[in-house]
Design a protein around this motif. Structure first.
Motif, PDB file in Angstrom:
ATOM      1  N   ALA A  39      35.531  41.133  38.961  1.00 22.38           N
ATOM      2  CA  ALA A  39      35.248  41.192  37.527  1.00 22.38           C
ATOM      3  C   ALA A  39      36.412  40.678  36.693  1.00 22.38           C
ATOM      4  N   GLY A  40      37.644  40.919  37.151  1.00 22.27           N
ATOM      5  CA  GLY A  40      38.808  40.484  36.385  1.00 22.27           C
ATOM      6  C   GLY A  40      39.662  39.457  37.082  1.00 22.27           C
ATOM      7  N   SER A  41      39.195  38.955  38.215  1.00 19.65           N
ATOM      8  CA  SER A  41      40.044  38.068  39.020  1.00 19.65           C
ATOM      9  C   SER A  41      40.343  36.747  38.319  1.00 19.65           C
ATOM     10  N   GLY A  42      39.459  36.303  37.428  1.00 21.19           N
ATOM     11  CA  GLY A  42      39.681  35.037  36.738  1.00 21.19           C
ATOM     12  C   GLY A  42      40.869  35.050  35.806  1.00 21.19           C
ATOM     13  N   ILE A  43      41.341  36.257  35.436  1.00 23.32           N
ATOM     14  CA  ILE A  43      42.490  36.349  34.527  1.00 23.32           C
ATOM     15  C   ILE A  43      43.621  37.161  35.160  1.00 23.32           C
ATOM     16  N   GLY A  44      43.613  37.228  36.490  1.00 30.72           N
ATOM     17  CA  GLY A  44      44.735  37.840  37.185  1.00 30.72           C
ATOM     18  C   GLY A  44      44.648  39.330  37.393  1.00 30.72           C
ATOM     19  N   PHE A  45      43.478  39.939  37.118  1.00 29.77           N
ATOM     20  CA  PHE A  45      43.272  41.351  37.402  1.00 29.77           C
ATOM     21  C   PHE A  45      42.426  41.452  38.671  1.00 29.77           C
ATOM     22  N   GLY A  46      43.081  41.545  39.811  1.00 31.08           N
ATOM     23  CA  GLY A  46      42.386  41.536  41.086  1.00 31.08           C
ATOM     24  C   GLY A  46      41.802  42.893  41.444  1.00 31.08           C
ATOM     25  N   ASP A  47      40.885  42.868  42.411  1.00 33.17           N
ATOM     26  CA  ASP A  47      40.272  44.115  42.872  1.00 33.17           C
ATOM     27  C   ASP A  47      41.320  45.114  43.334  1.00 33.17           C
ATOM     28  N   ASP A  48      42.413  44.615  43.936  1.00 31.23           N
ATOM     29  CA  ASP A  48      43.450  45.519  44.424  1.00 31.23           C
ATOM     30  C   ASP A  48      44.109  46.295  43.288  1.00 31.23           C
ATOM     31  N   GLN A  49      44.226  45.672  42.113  1.00 31.17           N
ATOM     32  CA  GLN A  49      44.817  46.360  40.971  1.00 31.17           C
ATOM     33  C   GLN A  49      43.900  47.472  40.454  1.00 31.17           C
ATOM     34  N   TYR A  50      42.594  47.193  40.443  1.00 32.50           N
ATOM     35  CA  TYR A  50      41.650  48.235  40.030  1.00 32.50           C
ATOM     36  C   TYR A  50      41.642  49.381  41.038  1.00 32.50           C
ATOM     37  N   SER A  51      41.688  49.037  42.312  1.00 34.23           N
ATOM     38  CA  SER A  51      41.724  50.081  43.344  1.00 34.23           C
ATOM     39  C   SER A  51      42.981  50.929  43.209  1.00 34.23           C
ATOM     40  N   ALA A  52      44.108  50.275  42.939  1.00 29.51           N
ATOM     41  CA  ALA A  52      45.366  51.011  42.774  1.00 29.51           C
ATOM     42  C   ALA A  52      45.312  51.940  41.562  1.00 29.51           C
ATOM     43  N   ALA A  53      44.505  51.569  40.551  1.00 31.74           N
ATOM     44  CA  ALA A  53      44.344  52.410  39.359  1.00 31.74           C
ATOM     45  C   ALA A  53      43.403  53.583  39.606  1.00 31.74           C
ATOM     46  N   GLY A  54      42.706  53.561  40.751  1.00 34.75           N
ATOM     47  CA  GLY A  54      41.794  54.649  41.089  1.00 34.75           C
ATOM     48  C   GLY A  54      40.333  54.318  40.941  1.00 34.75           C
TER      49      GLY A  54
END
Length: 373
Positions: A39-54
């Protein structure tokens, strides 16, 4: 509350409803967040960052809409998304319903509670969730105009700032709100000759104080638009009537008086456009020509700078998203009249009067709709 964030599917739309930081904030309040993969990978917010946020990553939009109590987006839902909404579900996003009868009909049919960013208000009479994107679009409008004035882009070959011995290009800005003010800042920064029109003398005085002698201001009238448009290399349309269709101020006959290759940028296109000859374009195919005049009418202009836009938008929307999640939509809407002003459709009823008027629906005041359903 379970909050869902789908990937945007509109043409060249890379913004996302929640940043990883915003997701983390909601999770810290005890809520669950599910995010569609990439959902955010096009602007540098990868799935791993969302997962790390919980947050939990899910495979597709279908699961988001099926599970979420509240769906947080950026752009208006496309027909396939509208059909996945359900009664009692909350949709929190930009809607721009007045010029969009299809979306309105589908949202009414869904039975969902649909809250539009663009009609949420504040104590000063402003539109705090629209303002960040208006700031971006106003600034981008000058960038776009300057680029499309280039001869290779179909423009007249005028450099907005000019050079020593050559006069700068003339920019006409119609509307002195957030869009117009930010367009003026950028145009002045480039060294353009800027004139701004507005119908509020109070606003014109404010702008005159802000810009001193770097722009000219004039009262907006039929005569003023006739005169200044004929001399403009660029016209920016930044007129807004909150939630309602934009008035058509630049007419087809004005184009005949302009230099061929001049550029008009209709920032009001989300609300139907304030130029008679405007029609929606995309970042993929942003311009077309009418009577020799280049038209730039991209409906999601801030999507072109999607990372900046997403962060700016989340800064404004997050407190409201937290309130909706913490209290539940009904209570949050009843408690906050400014958030309640954002309620456009609730349980099959049109609860925002300009939309009802524009599309000929019965109008139910939001307070009444919330009490009776």
């Amino acid at each position: 509350m379970l909050i869902g964030v789908p990937r945007e599917i509109k043409n060249h739309e890379y913004r996302v409803g929640l940043t990883p930081g915003a997701a983390r904030e909601l999770i810290s309040h005890g809520h669950q967040v599910i995010v569609e993969t990439n959902a955010g990978s096009g602007i540098g917010f990868g799935d791993d960052q969302y997962s790390a946020a919980g947050a939990t990553i899910v495979a597709g939009a279908e699961e988001i809409f099926a599970r979420a109590d509240m769906v947080v987006k950026v752009k208006e839902p496309q027909p396939v998304e509208c059909k996945m909404l359900r009664p009692g579900q909350v949709l929190f996003t930009y809607l721009h319903l007045a010029p969009d009868p299809q979306q309105t009909a589908l949202l009414i049919e869904s039975g969902a509670t649909c809250i539009a960013y663009e009609t949420v208000t504040d104590s000063r009479g402003g539109l705090p969730l629209l303002a960040p994107m208006s700031e971006v679009a106003g600034r981008m409008s000058i960038q776009a105009a300057a680029h499309h004035l280039e001869k290779a882009q179909g423009g007249s070959g005028v450099l907005l700032g000019g050079v020593p011995g050559v006069a700068p290009g003339k920019v006409l800005i119609i509307g002195g709100g957030v869009v117009g003010t930010n367009a003026a800042k950028m145009a002045v920064g480039l060294g353009a000759d800027v004139t701004l029109l507005d119908r509020s003398l109070t606003r014109l005085r404010e702008l005159d104080d802000v810009f001193h002698n770097s722009i000219k201001t004039a009262y907006s009238s039929v005569d003023a638009i006739d005169y200044y448009s004929a001399h403009a290399d660029v016209i920016i349309g930044g007129v807004l009537i909150p939630g309602a269709a934009a008035p058509k101020l630049l007419r087809k006959h004005h184009l005949a008086a302009m230099r061929e290759g001049s550029v008009v940028v209709d920032v009001a296109i989300d609300q139907g456009g304030c130029f008679e000859t405007s029609r929606t374009t995309t970042h993929q195919d942003p311009t077309y020509v009418v009577d020799g005049i280049v038209h730039y009418c991209v409906a999601n202009m801030p999507g072109g700078v999607a990372r900046t836009s997403t962060i700016a938008l989340n800064n404004a929307t997050l407190p409201f998203a937290v309130a909706l999640a913490n209290k539940g939509a009904r209570q949050a809407l009843q408690d906050d009249k400014h958030l309640r002003n954002g309620l456009n459709i609730h349980a099959g009823q049109v609860t925002y009067e300009p939309v009802a008027t524009a599309l000929d629906y019965d109008y139910t005041p939001a307070e009444q709709a919330l009490q009776t359903t």
